[in-house]
Design a protein around this motif. Structure first.
Motif, PDB file in Angstrom:
ATOM      1  N   LEU A 272       0.797  -1.225   0.000  1.00 34.22           N
ATOM      2  CA  LEU A 272       0.000   0.000   0.000  1.00 34.22           C
ATOM      3  C   LEU A 272       0.830   1.277   0.000  1.00 34.22           C
ATOM      4  N   GLY A 273       1.977   1.243   0.595  1.00 36.34           N
ATOM      5  CA  GLY A 273       2.767   2.480   0.566  1.00 36.34           C
ATOM      6  C   GLY A 273       4.027   2.400   1.398  1.00 36.34           C
ATOM      7  N   TYR A 274       4.928   3.351   1.142  1.00 42.30           N
ATOM      8  CA  TYR A 274       6.090   3.577   1.997  1.00 42.30           C
ATOM      9  C   TYR A 274       6.078   5.035   2.434  1.00 42.30           C
ATOM     10  N   ALA A 275       6.786   5.321   3.497  1.00 43.00           N
ATOM     11  CA  ALA A 275       6.948   6.716   3.910  1.00 43.00           C
ATOM     12  C   ALA A 275       8.191   6.834   4.774  1.00 43.00           C
ATOM     13  N   GLY A 276       8.708   8.038   4.782  1.00 46.35           N
ATOM     14  CA  GLY A 276       9.814   8.346   5.687  1.00 46.35           C
ATOM     15  C   GLY A 276      11.028   7.481   5.465  1.00 46.35           C
ATOM     16  N   MET A 277      11.341   7.171   4.206  1.00 45.88           N
ATOM     17  CA  MET A 277      12.488   6.305   3.923  1.00 45.88           C
ATOM     18  C   MET A 277      13.762   7.141   3.808  1.00 45.88           C
ATOM     19  N   ARG A 278      14.708   6.823   4.710  1.00 42.10           N
ATOM     20  CA  ARG A 278      15.977   7.567   4.674  1.00 42.10           C
ATOM     21  C   ARG A 278      17.143   6.603   4.685  1.00 42.10           C
ATOM     22  N   TRP A 279      18.126   6.891   3.822  1.00 43.57           N
ATOM     23  CA  TRP A 279      19.378   6.136   3.840  1.00 43.57           C
ATOM     24  C   TRP A 279      20.313   6.768   4.881  1.00 43.57           C
TER      25      TRP A 279
END
Lengths: 347, 347, 347
Positions: free
Chosen positions: B84-91
């Motif tokens: 359904l979704g992703y959010a706040g993805m940080r490397w």
């Protein structure tokens, strides 16, 4: 808005008008060639050359070639209509796994064609490792599309360079040959002394080209020429990168040249007919010249490597590679590569 | 006998009933990412980002992403009905070749759907290297099948977490950026300063997806979701892993973002329509925000990367990504990825 | 001229007449197995065995097997009509990434068939690393074509060796097992103690075989047997190398054997029916024997790994692998591999 403050991005690649005589271009992208590239190359071609499979830790000469060639696509040949030829291609000796290669091209000649739609660009291509050592150099000429219809000065006053003739055996790089192939361990009993001019060597293996394989091969070398990848653009049939039959034919030629050390030079090459997914490729070699290189532990064989589609050449008596009318190649021939190979002597 | 003393093995994967709020799961299998994965990634995508091709010895940020995502398939999404979704993805900064990544998920929220056949699971996913350093973190929510019909307490009393909003430019990790791309060596003349909000960058390259390529890509990351591999299960047409168009689009976007350093964050992503073998993918980017990050040697661009199937977007004037009725995406759009990219400044 | 001074090159491979009892053959080409081969193996099979994915730096036992097997193709089985069996196959313990493997075969037996067109060759195959340490050894017998019609002495006086029986649990190599799988980190809760003879473990994952995948797999191991690659020779349908279903089945069997350490021995194997591109493969395992190996931290399970095409075995109650008439396997079975697996104990 589709343009940034400095104009549109997403370059459509160089057109004939973008080149100038003597121009030097640093090609993107420096590339590290390591164990991963070595394994992928074997998986995509089946190459078994002992020197590039075992403990020596060397990059296959054709991996060097495809990397350098791939680096020139964006600055030179993204809009090429045809790859007209190579000449004077020499490898500069062994390249160790882990080397980082960069490529520079220099424009040697320019000629606009009378149709005003295309022109010919001659470039000297030079690949170097991280220490600046030359690993490969060659002259190539390609037909490149023009951006517009306005004639350039190369229509009336073309500058056509002299193209190098065949590389001489004494010009081949003989550095770094140790260790030589162990004639007991390679599976081939033929040493340099066993080859003679006029001899044909049939490599027997056939390889059907799959769409994934030729595209993965081309992407491995970061070659982004569109017609190799886009089935819409190519009406359902992407063109196989001409380097893939070079590598498949060379891999097949292990059967008959088991004690080779890897390509030393290419005098010229003709991509005689196109290859598409579904074609099955076979190859044979014709020895043209054998030079013992004095006392060197290896000798040099000048060989034409022929790759054919759909025809197993060992099954055709006295197979002619030329068309019946003597003009050009018969339609089954996809590659004629005129090369120098170093082969270990008996001792 | 088909069961062992402790019940059947060969897990059918987690069902909605198997999750609990606050639950933490260590994901199998710790994975070493080395030269082999780097080369395979280039062969399968054609990626040319200089930072991940040359001497720097770094793992591509998307290789980190797919590895971490693949590690969560077995414990979280093997029975997902929809991503359904992703959010706040940080490397978390550069990952060196040879690093070993492990992933943990924490269940943040649970909601059974009114159809009682599925539920939504929110998880925080965190990937770490062998020293425990965080290399990637994001929130993801997926619709997961229920094992049975009996309602869970999450039907009457769902626990719906607040999902992170867009990552702020000042939250991006700026560590380990040296060496910056050499603006002469990348083949792109565009620095951070040359991009402006509202600008569209067309990447021009098309890539037809082959069955082997998308499956090899998905297997490379040990992602075992069945519908990507099984032509019987999928009535002849396995679904391409949504991560493959992410990587193909990002690879294509080198043409126009030559001086990028690699993804720094993803604010959200929509897999708008499915991809199957035979589809030809094209992409373009729309710049949304440009933040100079003060005196940093790089600036941050917030960009929507759109991947389309069968339509070369540069050929469609004023192309709308939304459907005519304003609800959802037009059917050619397969991906809308809202990301932050770091790009080298002019100097 | 098509022959050199020492006769034609491009070997057509050994015929039955070329073998002699007690003959020892060094196989070409010594092969270095590094990170590249490890990554390619995962991409082509989806294998997730933790011991060969993470920090341990070990070569997968099946990569060792396929490499050794591939090295024997040119000197032994290029003209094989059928691969009749293996026996007594034991791995000699862990192989570190970067090892260089070489293979030797010794002819143990010879028998010309009464049709005078073929004969059976029994060989002991031994793979060693660069230090001469044995990494794999097995007996194999293959039916090889004869070059001519003249009978050999092996028609009247065949020499048929005794073939090893099943490997005994106490003969398995238990060296170098550290570190053992972390039962929390592998994603599988089943330890050695949880398996029981008679138990069937269904692995559930299906994998459709693509032409590119099986050919790349076979080329990765420099196996040049023509019928795997040439669609003309095979009337459009190249035969999948029998090792590919071994590796796909073993990769699928991670689901149910998460705490395995890798193959320790193979007692025998039947390639029951051919595999072609387009087939979808599924697998299940049947536990035959469980030996705790005394106080060792691992136990040994003797398991039959069955690979089927087109049938998901968990959906067929009491599935029989034998044909209805009791003679041979049912047509969906492509592999029956009788193996010893080491599995971590609970504590």
């Amino acid at each position: 808005m589709t343009k940034g403050p400095t104009g549109p991005k997403g370059g459509a690649g160089p057109f004939f008008e973008d080149f100038d005589l003597g121009q030097r271009i640093r090609c993107p992208t420096p590339r590290r060639l390591g164990e991963g590239e070595a394994a992928a190359y074997i998986a995509l071609t089946g190459d078994r050359t002992p020197r590039y499979s075992g403990a020596a830790g060397l990059v296959h000469p054709l991996v060097v070639f495809h990397t350098v060639m791939g680096q020139t696509v964006r600055p030179v040949s993204l809009n090429a209509r045809a790859n007209l030829g190579y000449a004077g291609m020499r490898w500069g000796g062994p390249v160790r796994l882990g080397s980082v290669l960069s490529t520079e091209v220099e424009v040697l000649g320019l000629k606009e064609n009378s149709n005003r739609a295309t022109g010919i660009v001659w470039v000297r291509t030079t690949g170097r490792d991280q220490d600046g050592r030359e690993v490969l150099s060659y002259v190539r000429w390609v037909m490149v599309r023009k951006r517009g219809e306005a004639p350039t000065r190369w229509l009336e006053a073309p500058s056509v360079p002299s193209v190098p003739g065949p590389v001489k055996a004494r010009e081949l790089c003989l550095g770094g040959l140790d260790p030589l192939p162990d004639l007991q361990a390679t599976g081939g009993r033929h040493a340099f002394e066993d080859y003679a001019p006029g001899e044909r060597v049939f490599h027997l293996d056939g390889q059907t080209v799959n769409a994934s394989d030729h595209m993965a091969f081309t992407r491995l070398f970061q070659n982004s020429a569109r017609l190799h990848f886009d089935a819409v653009l190519t009406h359902g049939d992407p063109l196989v990168y001409g380097g893939y039959p070079i590598s498949l034919g060379y891999a097949q030629a292990f059967n008959g040249f088991e004690n080779r050390l890897g390509l030393a030079a290419v005098n010229g090459g003709a991509h005689a007919n196109p290859v598409h997914a579904g074609d099955t490729l076979y190859s044979f070699s014709e020895v043209v010249e054998a030079d013992p290189l004095g006392d060197a532990p290896v000798g040099a064989l000048r060989v034409h490597l022929y790759v054919l589609k759909g025809v197993e050449p060992s099954t055709v008596p006295a197979l002619a590679v030329r068309a019946a009318d003597g003009k050009g190649y018969r339609e089954e021939v996809v590659l004629d590569l005129d090369l120098w190979e170093l082969v270990a002597k008996r001792g």
